[in-house]
Design a protein around this motif. Structure first.
Motif, PDB file in Angstrom:
ATOM      1  N   THR A  22      46.022  41.306  33.218  1.00  0.00           N
ATOM      2  CA  THR A  22      45.742  42.718  33.281  1.00  0.00           C
ATOM      3  C   THR A  22      44.907  43.519  32.050  1.00  0.00           C
ATOM      4  O   THR A  22      44.355  42.928  31.183  1.00  0.00           O
ATOM      5  CB  THR A  22      46.815  43.614  32.597  1.00  0.00           C
ATOM      6  N   GLY A  23      44.103  44.007  32.694  1.00  0.00           N
ATOM      7  CA  GLY A  23      42.975  44.660  32.288  1.00  0.00           C
ATOM      8  C   GLY A  23      41.575  43.483  31.467  1.00  0.00           C
ATOM      9  O   GLY A  23      41.572  44.003  30.309  1.00  0.00           O
ATOM     10  N   VAL A  24      41.305  42.684  32.167  1.00  0.00           N
ATOM     11  CA  VAL A  24      41.312  41.809  31.670  1.00  0.00           C
ATOM     12  C   VAL A  24      39.504  41.974  31.510  1.00  0.00           C
ATOM     13  O   VAL A  24      38.826  42.424  32.854  1.00  0.00           O
ATOM     14  CB  VAL A  24      41.778  40.254  32.445  1.00  0.00           C
ATOM     15  N   GLU A  38      42.402  42.616  37.293  1.00  0.00           N
ATOM     16  CA  GLU A  38      44.388  42.643  37.788  1.00  0.00           C
ATOM     17  C   GLU A  38      44.619  41.561  38.782  1.00  0.00           C
ATOM     18  O   GLU A  38      43.908  41.468  39.669  1.00  0.00           O
ATOM     19  CB  GLU A  38      44.476  43.444  38.108  1.00  0.00           C
ATOM     20  N   LEU A  39      45.683  41.121  38.100  1.00  0.00           N
ATOM     21  CA  LEU A  39      45.837  39.547  39.229  1.00  0.00           C
ATOM     22  C   LEU A  39      47.119  39.249  38.949  1.00  0.00           C
ATOM     23  O   LEU A  39      47.163  39.019  38.043  1.00  0.00           O
ATOM     24  CB  LEU A  39      45.204  38.525  38.561  1.00  0.00           C
ATOM     25  N   GLY A  73      41.929  43.613  26.903  1.00  0.00           N
ATOM     26  CA  GLY A  73      42.387  42.756  28.342  1.00  0.00           C
ATOM     27  C   GLY A  73      44.510  41.514  28.081  1.00  0.00           C
ATOM     28  O   GLY A  73      43.354  41.068  27.332  1.00  0.00           O
ATOM     29  N   ASP A  74      44.708  41.442  28.834  1.00  0.00           N
ATOM     30  CA  ASP A  74      46.125  40.560  28.391  1.00  0.00           C
ATOM     31  C   ASP A  74      46.015  39.474  29.949  1.00  0.00           C
ATOM     32  O   ASP A  74      45.797  40.077  31.154  1.00  0.00           O
ATOM     33  CB  ASP A  74      47.520  40.884  28.460  1.00  0.00           C
ATOM     34  N   ALA A 230      33.760  41.602  39.396  1.00  0.00           N
ATOM     35  CA  ALA A 230      35.371  43.156  39.699  1.00  0.00           C
ATOM     36  C   ALA A 230      35.879  41.486  40.844  1.00  0.00           C
ATOM     37  O   ALA A 230      34.878  40.989  42.068  1.00  0.00           O
ATOM     38  CB  ALA A 230      34.624  44.364  39.978  1.00  0.00           C
ATOM     39  N   ILE A 231      37.288  42.028  41.075  1.00  0.00           N
ATOM     40  CA  ILE A 231      38.370  41.803  42.866  1.00  0.00           C
ATOM     41  C   ILE A 231      37.568  42.579  43.265  1.00  0.00           C
ATOM     42  O   ILE A 231      38.333  43.917  43.287  1.00  0.00           O
ATOM     43  CB  ILE A 231      39.674  41.225  41.853  1.00  0.00           C
ATOM     44  N   VAL A 232      37.083  42.585  44.290  1.00  0.00           N
ATOM     45  CA  VAL A 232      36.412  43.192  45.261  1.00  0.00           C
ATOM     46  C   VAL A 232      37.986  43.711  46.322  1.00  0.00           C
ATOM     47  O   VAL A 232      38.134  44.917  46.482  1.00  0.00           O
ATOM     48  CB  VAL A 232      35.705  43.112  46.029  1.00  0.00           C
TER      49      VAL A 232
END
Lengths: 259, 231, 307
Positions: A22-24, A38-39, A73-74, A230-232
């Protein structure tokens, strides 16, 4: 190869994701290599990460067992936040199998020793137990008869299969593959992919960075498309390959599918 | 050659000191140098800094000053080795491992360790990063990564430079001669003083024995290198 | 009164790198007294003024007088015999005074830059004479048959014997009490061999200053060499060490000269004999080596020059 269930939903999931980012964020100087990632990856899910070179795919993969640090992020593994350093981090890494592009087999150890070193030194298994399990795994990936050789005596495909056996010997919760076939000659790619497909069918949770679209189509539950850190786009393989949403993905697929 | 033969027992005893200085300082410096190398490549900044500081200070100081420190300055701050007094009787006389021998050995060990550290570090740098990453990825802590994966390979790459360091050490033992240990070089100077007419045979005899000793080290290093080489 | 401060700190050792340098600091703190009898006058040596035709044509002495320059091999770390503060200064000691008498006889000013004082440690001395690095050696140079095969040695102008220097509170009375114990001496010296012949364990050191330091700080129980050197050291470390025991060897100290110039022997013997007769020898002895308790000894008889 048999095709997995088409559904993007996690097969056999228990609700909580096995891997959660999250928020990496990560920078190399001015270069923003991971942008607000976010994954979630569910237990038993096979996620294939694709995208053009320099998209941050490998960095993402390596961040999950903290071979790369992140700025913000975490990252959670099985509900636990990733420890910073030391013994706790080592314990966590033991539960995350990693397969590298360049194999990275221990050059001074035999094939069998490569597979048993972790179980003996980290899991504190007896040598006999580790050897027995190691030989089973080497047989499973098809290099059982090479157990006494040194890595340099093996072909690339054989080395990579040993590397997979080495990771499996730790009984990992999740396996990370960082472009596992990119350093291989074409005729050796299949023997490695076959092992990976077999693993996927046995229900291993896998995050695979690859350029092998065939593998993505057949084995993935979900395709993650990355570009510029980025994850598109995230979609099931069928949707992604036949009807991508983003222009970047269309452009990328257009380029690689022409050949 | 007569004077050499006449004093053969004294010469043998002198070389016994030379070899003992070499063996003890050789083992000691290998252990200390390995620890220093581990500190220098390790994850803890304070230790990295301390290791680098040690190497900078000791490697850049002439050996004779390092040994003089332990021989003459250390006793003034009550760092003495008087508790060490081992006597090994031999047919040619006693070998005495006393406070002076200990001070010289400590000096040689500390000096050589800086070079062992750097030879190992060059070997460590020669081990591909992926080896350490793979070891970390199977869950090994830093110590395990070093002990099981990096150092064995680094050691292999370091054998030629380590052999150089140890060869330098056996020759450096002659410095201890000027500082209180009756090793080979002192005996050579003594014999020349007794009989300067035999200067050249004396010199040749001592040089030949040193050549043999260094060749033994070279041979051992070569064998070791071949044994640990992976096909 | 001439006690030198050898209280080195660790840093000082690292910086100086040599005990010789440390040991000789503070030389001129006593108003010019020698190491011998208190209040004795130093020997002043003035150069002869006329050397024209004094020496036989073609002799080494004539060449040296003609050149007006001479190189002397001397010790720098033996108080009383040969001690030198800095490489540029003129050394002091009994050996040095003998050398000065010889230099002056060649019409060269012994205090001038025409004299090249060169440190000659024990095993360099023959070499220096053979290769011409120095013209004469005056460096507590014991006369032996082996040496006379290589170089010329005239004299002896001094007889000394080896004694023992121990801490002031030591119960050691002679070398016999030190059997099996460590005893320090300069490496490559006859002293070291003699120590071993007496059954003690020889501890080599680069200089006698280092040996004295080892005795003072308790690293070794004793050091041993010529009594005259030990007495000089005992004055440096007054109140900390003492010289004990009978002399257990006899050293015959002479002047070394080049094997290619045998004509120098008669000349050297002549100058020394003159010093015996004029009282210069006794004055130099008292100033550098004499003790309050005893008169100066008779000067030793000189060996005949070999043909």
């Amino acid at each position: 190869m048999t095709v997995q269930e088409e559904s993007a939903a996690a097969p056999g999931g228990t609700g909580q994701p096995l891997v959660r980012l999250t928020g990496v964020q990560k920078h190399y100087g001015n270069l923003h290599v991971l942008k607000d990632i976010e994954l979630d990856v569910a237990r038993g899910e096979v996620v294939v990460v694709i995208g053009p070179s320099g998209a941050g795919k490998s960095t993402l993969c390596r961040a999950i067992n903290r071979l790369e640090t992140i700025d913000e992020g975490d990252i959670f593994l099985d509900g636990q936040p990733l420890p910073q350093e030391g013994k706790a981090l080592a314990r966590l890494r033991a539960d995350v199998g990693m397969v590298f592009q360049s194999f990275n087999l221990f050059a001074h150890k035999t094939v069998l020793e490569n597979v048993t070193l972790g179980p003996i030194k980290v899991r504190k298994k007896s040598k006999a137990e580790a050897d027995k399990r190691g030989k089973e795994l080497l047989d499973r990936v098809g290099v059982g008869h090479q157990a006494g050789k040194y890595p340099a005596q093996l072909s690339g495909g054989q080395q990579q299969r040993v590397a997979i056996a080495r990771a499996l010997a730790m009984d990992p919760k999740v396996m990370l593959f960082d472009e596992p076939t990119s350093a291989l000659d074409p005729e050796m790619i299949k023997e490695v992919l076959d092992v990976m497909v077999d693993l996927a069918e046995r229900g291993m949770t896998m995050i695979v960075v690859t350029h092998e679209m065939g593998f993505a189509r057949t084995a993935a539950n979900r395709v993650v498309f990355m570009a510029d850190g980025a994850i598109v786009e995230t979609a099931d393989p069928e949707t992604f390959f036949t009807n991508p949403e983003s222009d970047r993905a269309k452009d990328f697929l257009g380029k690689i599918l022409k050949h | 050659m007569d004077v050499v033969w006449e004093h053969r027992e004294a010469i043998a005893l002198a070389f016994a000191y030379t070899v003992l200085l070499f063996l003890i300082a050789g083992v000691g410096s290998t252990i200390l140098g390995t620890l220093l190398a581990g500190m220098r490549v390790g994850p803890i900044p304070v230790l990295r800094w301390a290791g680098a500081g040690y190497v900078t200070l000791v490697r850049n100081t002439p050996l004779v000053i390092v040994i003089i420190f332990f021989r003459y300055a250390a006793p003034k701050i009550d760092l003495k080795f008087n508790f060490i007094d081992v006597v090994i009787p031999t047919g040619a006389g006693d070998i005495r491992l006393n406070n002076i021998f200990a001070a010289c050995t400590v000096g040689l060990t500390m000096y050589t360790a800086a070079f062992v550290c750097e030879a190992l570090r060059s070997g460590i740098n020669a081990v591909p990063l992926g080896q350490a990453e793979a070891a970390r990825a199977v869950g090994m802590p830093f110590g395990g990564v070093m002990r099981h994966v990096v150092l064995p390979q680094a050691f292999r790459a370091s054998i030629p430079p380590l052999a150089n360091v140890q060869i330098a050490l056996i020759k450096n033992t002659t410095v201890a001669g000027a500082l209180g240990v009756a090793e080979a070089f002192v005996r050579m100077r003594g014999l020349i003083n007794i009989d300067a007419t035999a200067r050249i045979p004396i010199f040749i005899a001592f040089a030949a024995i040193f050549v043999v000793l260094v060749e033994i080290i070279s041979f051992a290093a070569h064998r070791l290198e071949r044994r640990v080489r992976v096909a | 009164m001439r006690r030198m401060k050898l209280g080195m700190t660790a840093v000082a050792v690292l910086l100086a790198g040599s005990l010789v340098a440390c040991g000789e600091a503070g030389e001129d703190d006593d108003g010019g007294g020698g190491t011998g009898v208190e209040g004795a006058e130093p020997l002043t040596v003035e150069a002869e003024s006329d050397c024209d035709g004094k020496f036989e044509e073609g002799s080494r002495m004539a060449e040296l007088a003609e050149a007006g320059e001479i190189a002397i091999g001397n010790r720098v770390d033996q108080p009383g015999l040969g001690q030198q503060d800095t490489p540029d200064s003129v050394p002091e000691g009994f050996d040095i005074d003998m050398a000065k008498l010889l230099i002056a006889d060649l019409c060269i000013d012994p205090e001038s830059d025409a004299v090249n004082w060169t440190e000659a440690v024990s095993e360099q001395r023959e070499q220096f004479l053979e290769d011409g690095t120095v013209d004469l050696v005056a460096a507590s140079y014991s006369i032996t048959d082996e040496r006379r095969e290589l170089v010329g040695q005239a004299g002896p102008y001094l007889l000394t014997g080896q004694q023992v220097l121990v801490p002031i509170d030591s119960e050691v009375e002679s070398i016999a009490d030190l059997e099996g114990e460590e005893v320090c001496a300069a490496e490559g010296s006859t002293s070291l061999e003699n120590i071993e012949l007496e059954g003690a364990v020889g501890v080599p050191a680069a200089t006698y200053g280092q040996c004295a330091e080892d005795v003072v700080n308790g690293t070794v129980p004793a050091m041993s060499t010529d009594g005259s050197i030990l007495r000089g050291l005992a004055q440096q470390y007054e109140g900390e060490v003492k010289v004990v025991g009978p002399e257990f060897s006899e050293e015959r100290i002479g002047i070394g000269y080049s094997p290619d110039a045998p004509e120098m022997c008669e000349w050297i013997n002549g100058v020394i004999t003159e010093a015996y007769d004029s009282g210069d020898w006794e004055q130099a002895f008292q100033y550098h080596l004499g003790t309050e308790d005893e008169d100066a000894p008779e000067p030793p008889a000189l060996d005949e020059c070999q043909a």
